[in-house]
Enzyme design. Structure first.
Site, mmCIF file in Angstrom:
data_model
loop_
_atom_site.group_PDB
_atom_site.id
_atom_site.type_symbol
_atom_site.label_atom_id
_atom_site.label_comp_id
_atom_site.label_asym_id
_atom_site.label_seq_id
_atom_site.Cartn_x
_atom_site.Cartn_y
_atom_site.Cartn_z
ATOM 1 N N HIS A 144 -3.867 4.146 6.879
ATOM 2 C CA HIS A 144 -2.779 3.702 6.004
ATOM 3 C C HIS A 144 -1.428 3.966 6.650
ATOM 4 C CE1 HIS A 144 -5.513 3.135 2.545
ATOM 5 N NE2 HIS A 144 -6.155 4.167 3.058
ATOM 6 N N ASP A 172 0.832 -1.200 0.000
ATOM 7 C CA ASP A 172 0.000 0.000 0.000
ATOM 8 C C ASP A 172 0.872 1.258 0.000
ATOM 9 O OD1 ASP A 172 -1.935 1.926 0.474
ATOM 10 O OD2 ASP A 172 -2.193 1.407 2.590
#
Length: 684
Positions: free
Chosen positions: A497, A323
């Protein structure tokens, strides 16, 4: 002398061969032929040569050693006995130690060593040539150089599997478009090879396109309980309930996908039940992190399973797909518990106000924190927004949301309670036009009217591209007298994140041979690649791709293959794919310059004007204030039609083109605008 030594010997001393009262006597034993070392053999060979030469010179037998005359074993140092020739009589007593006759034993020693070496060579299995591992192909059908629409396909030895199938929100230039989904052309062509769809978590950018895919192809789904619960709600809306096989898995489970096996690994994210995927294939192990962060103190569930990622790193990871959303942000992502502290402070601050909190509907842990604060301060909780009601219903049913009895009330009941006893949790944190908070801001909500006495918290960070719409909603709320708190003012939101240091940790524990940054725009992917290089990764082992790219990964190389069909499909209402670039261009043209419609009737026999022409303006000019411009337009069209009739223009297409070109030129000269012109010609 010997007897004296014997009388003085210690009591109980045990005599052993080659020892004298427990002390080693310096005597050399005969060499064992079978276990002679190479260096010893070489030395023995040289000694044998010297002995043979000496024997040839001295033919007479040598006398026995002096030690023999002294009576055999003694405590003194024994002189080294010289070898007699082969034919000399053995005059030495039996108890006198002798060194072996090396010249006689040497050929036997060599023969035995060679024999043993041959025997061991026959027993040793032959090494088979190591078989080269196959390659694994990665098809990037979405999620690169964009936010959302995550959709990746993997292939190894004829077996395929899909990880995630998400949607994206439309850009500002996609007028009238509801959502954007991936192009499924390549999937439909290879449906016989695909073994299933694996889901990392339940966010729209990872599951939002599933109903549109499953209407075309029927594939089994694999995901955690909450993820499949959210998918089930979407399938029900699209009439697919009960038609798709959904397999619930837990972190630690492994699912077979043909020659590949998918292992589910627990990670932290802004939604519960998130997992990363380890793909075990004949080509090697690939790790796909999904969306993740490292939270040591999560409000729900456990810490990310870094131990398993590290174990995979020790076993060997061929490639890491990670990610990249927060690759530009330094440091670590804050823990979710930081938001709980902020809510506590803000609830105290808004003691006499109604609290309205906008957040993502899927952020169940955030909603749980809000409910906990409401219970602590004696407030009732109401939910607003269709997606909020759907997700919270599923979460409560599956046990991911704990709401004490009597706390949750219907939104229709909020008028019955004083403002200071209400907490309203709503959607609209991204400024979506039809969301509940946006309708409140523009006084368009049927059940909630906001104004002075309302304390509004926007507990989310704007998704890139949504900053302007979020700012507009905040401005409208403030105009109505509301007090608004958002992320840049207080710590009312933390990201789901990983930031730079967490991305480095993931690189460090997995230790991949190759690296592919995913989930982000070009700037995010490039920054993530730089982080990998800083960790020691070679630039040649890093791949930054685009939607439609195909990457072949092998233990010996990584290379790009020819692209496959991929891209975006626009959904407008019930239409899927019927809005393309031409339609968007026309919508943009209409939105910028408006429309002019020219209607006239001509004679079928000679082409002369029978009726009209009439000129209608929509979105171009206000007709009552521009009558002279409309009259000039009508005269121009009439002259074009009459000249065409005299010139006997046979083609209607050519006639319409002449009307559009001449009228467009005249309107631009007078207004510096270029509206869309639509001629309608009827024949009688």
């Amino acid at each position: 002398m010997t007897e004296k030594m014997n009388n003085n010997s210690p009591a109980g001393a045990e005599k052993k061969p080659g020892t004298l009262y427990g002390k080693v006597v310096a005597r050399k034993q005969p060499e064992k032929a079978a276990h002679a070392e190479e260096s010893r053999l070489a030395k023995a060979e040289k000694t044998a040569e010297k002995t043979e030469k000496a024997a040839a010179v001295k033919a007479a037998p040598k006398s026995a050693p002096r030690s023999q005359k002294k009576g055999g074993q003694g405590g003194g140092k024994q002189p080294r006995a010289k070898e007699a020739p082969k034919n000399a009589p053995k005059s030495a007593p039996k108890n006198t130690p002798r060194k072996p006759e090396k010249s006689v034993l040497l050929p036997e020693v060599l023969a035995q060593v060679q024999k043993q070496a041959q025997k061991q060579a026959r027993k040793r299995p032959k090494k088979e040539p190591q078989k080269e591992k196959p390659s694994i192909k990665v098809y990037f059908l979405g999620g690169l150089n964009e936010i959302g629409k995550n959709f990746t396909l993997f292939e190894c030895e004829g077996d395929m599997m899909i990880i995630d199938c998400g949607m994206a929100f439309p850009d500002g230039d996609m007028l009238g478009v509801d959502l954007v989904i991936p192009d499924f052309t390549f999937v439909e062509r290879n449906i016989d090879k695909i073994r299933g769809v694996v889901l990392t978590h339940g966010h729209e950018d990872h599951i939002g396109s599933l109903p549109y895919l499953l209407k075309r192809v029927n594939l089994p789904l694999y995901g955690t309980a909450l993820t499949l619960g959210l998918v089930g709600g979407k399938l029900k809306e699209h009439g697919l309930a009960g038609k798709v096989k959904m397999n619930v898995v837990r972190p630690g489970d492994t699912v077979k996908m043909g020659c590949m096996a998918c292992e589910f690994i627990h990670v932290n994210h802004s939604i519960s039940d998130s997992v990363g995927i380890a793909i075990h294939s004949p080509a090697g192990t690939l790790v796909h992190t999904g969306d993740f962060k490292i939270d040591c103190t999560p409000t729900q569930g456990e810490m990310i399973d870094l131990g398993r990622f590290a174990q995979l790193g020790k076993e060997g990871v061929l490639a890491l797909l990670a990610d990249s959303t927060n690759a530009e942000r330094p440091g670590f992502t804050m823990t979710e518990r930081k938001v709980s502290q902020s809510f506590e402070n803000l609830f105290l601050r808004a003691e006499k106000s109604r609290i309205i909190i906008a957040t993502f509907a899927s952020n169940i842990s955030r909603v749980q924190q809000i409910i906990n604060c409401a219970v602590k301060y004696g407030r009732k909780v109401a939910l607003s927004g269709r997606s909020m009601l759907n997700v919270m219903g599923i979460a409560q049913e599956l046990g991911y949301l704990d709401i004490p009895d009597g706390v949750l009330i219907d939104i229709d009941m909020i008028r019955r309670y004083p403002k200071e006893q209400i907490v309203l949790i709503t959607t609209g944190s991204q400024g979506e036009p039809m969301s509940a908070l946006t309708r409140m801001a523009f006084a368009d909500h049927r059940k909630v009217e906001v104004g002075p006495g309302d304390f509004i918290i926007i507990s989310a960070r704007p998704i890139p591209g949504n900053e302007k719409t979020v700012g507009t909603v905040i401005d409208e709320l403030m105009k109505r007298g509301c007090e608004v708190v958002y992320e840049s003012m207080y710590e009312v939101h933390v990201s789901g994140h990983a930031c730079q240091e967490e991305l480095k940790i993931m690189q460090g524990v997995t230790r991949p041979k190759y690296f592919v940054p995913v989930h982000g725009e070009q700037k995010h992917l490039q920054k993530h690649a730089q982080l990998a290089q800083a960790m020691g990764m070679s630039r040649s082992n890093i791949y930054i791709g685009n939607v439609g790219d195909v990457l072949e990964i092998n233990e010996n190389y990584m290379r790009q293959l020819p692209s496959v069909p991929a891209g975006r499909v626009l959904v407008d209402g019930l239409g899927v794919g019927d809005v393309g670039s031409i339609v968007l261009r026309d919508r943009k043209h209409l939105g910028e310059d408006g429309l002019i419609v020219v209607v006239c009737t001509i004679d079928a026999a000679d082409g002369h004007v029978v009726s009209g022409p009439d000129v209608v303006s929509r979105g171009f000019v206000y007709v009552r204030e521009s009558e002279s411009l409309m009259d000039d337009a009508r005269k121009l069209v009439y002259n074009v039609l009459e000249s065409s009739a005299q010139g006997k223009v046979p083609d209607w297409g050519m006639l319409k083109t002449r009307i559009k070109d001449d009228l467009s030129r005249m309107l631009y000269d007078k207004t510096r605008r270029s509206p869309m012109i639509l001629p309608i010609i009827m024949e009688v």
